[in-house]
Design an enzyme around this catalytic site. Sequence first.
Site, PDB file in Angstrom:
ATOM      1  N   ALA A   1      43.599  44.894  35.605  1.00  0.00           N
ATOM      2  CA  ALA A   1      44.972  44.396  35.649  1.00  0.00           C
ATOM      3  C   ALA A   1      44.966  42.871  35.639  1.00  0.00           C
ATOM      4  CB  ALA A   1      45.680  44.911  36.899  1.00  0.00           C
TER       5      ALA A   1
ATOM      6  N   GLY B   1      41.394  48.574  36.153  1.00  0.00           N
ATOM      7  CA  GLY B   1      42.352  49.330  35.362  1.00  0.00           C
ATOM      8  C   GLY B   1      41.791  49.797  34.042  1.00  0.00           C
TER       9      GLY B   1
ATOM     10  N   GLU C   1      40.027  52.928  34.858  1.00  0.00           N
ATOM     11  CA  GLU C   1      41.030  53.962  35.130  1.00  0.00           C
ATOM     12  C   GLU C   1      41.668  54.468  33.838  1.00  0.00           C
ATOM     13  OE1 GLU C   1      42.943  53.197  39.417  1.00  0.00           O
ATOM     14  OE2 GLU C   1      43.129  51.477  38.069  1.00  0.00           O
TER      15      GLU C   1
ATOM     16  N   GLU D   1      38.079  46.817  42.826  1.00  0.00           N
ATOM     17  CA  GLU D   1      39.290  46.511  43.582  1.00  0.00           C
ATOM     18  C   GLU D   1      39.031  46.151  45.047  1.00  0.00           C
ATOM     19  OE1 GLU D   1      40.634  49.064  40.105  1.00  0.00           O
ATOM     20  OE2 GLU D   1      38.944  49.056  41.506  1.00  0.00           O
TER      21      GLU D   1
END
Length: 257
Positions: free
Chosen positions: A63, A108, A111, A131
């Site tokens: 992100a 991300g 993911e 993270e």
Amino acid sequence: MNTLKTERIDDIMVVKFNRPQALNAMNAEMTGEIVELFDELAKDDSVRGIIVTGEGRAFMAGADITEMAAWDAEGGREFARFSNYALSKIADISKPVIYAVNGYALGGGLELSLCGDWRIAADNAIFASPEVSLGIIPSGGGTQRLARLIGSGRAKELIFTARKITAEEAEKIGLVNKVVPADKLMDEAIASMKMALSNSSTAIRLAKEVIDSGLDMDLNNGIKAEINAVGMAFANEEKTEGVSAFLEKRKPNFNNR
């Protein structure tokens, strides 16, 4: 679109994350464009398969951290809600989706790759779930999909340590299906998708639905769902074509039915 690029190859749509100057980090604009694009692809019957990759030297470096600095608890929850809404558009589409991981797949990006049906990685790809090193946790379904794919022990290790792993290790633990030289990545992804699309689209859709829904069922209910899907497959004209082709010793023609 500003953050996504598309290329049509026969009945395959190639989708590229297109923020190479930011290593394709996913910002709010990209998240919205993912929703818009995959809504369109879900309705476009001429697109039978989707390949997702990144522009430049990264698949997706997570992100956009610059957007997170001012968020409080509600801002974080809203980010997670919107991220999961977007990723579900990919995960829930009825068409086969291959991820061609061409470089860094961090946070991300990792993911997002979990939302595909299978993953092919370039030999220079790097995976990580970093993270916790920022004081947060995965927010795009990473705590759930990663554990389902590689097991809770391996998922916890990757998430808790935030360590980077190579494509070779990712293949070893089942995170990716295959590793190929970087310059062969798209050729391999296209060939793999074409092999899938030579088969019945209806059968693939039904199999995907039962496999995915079965992950949240016990075995007996999963078998019941499979039996119902078998009935739907046998009622479809593609079954007639497939069986006829087998008996007539020819290749089936599913594409024009």
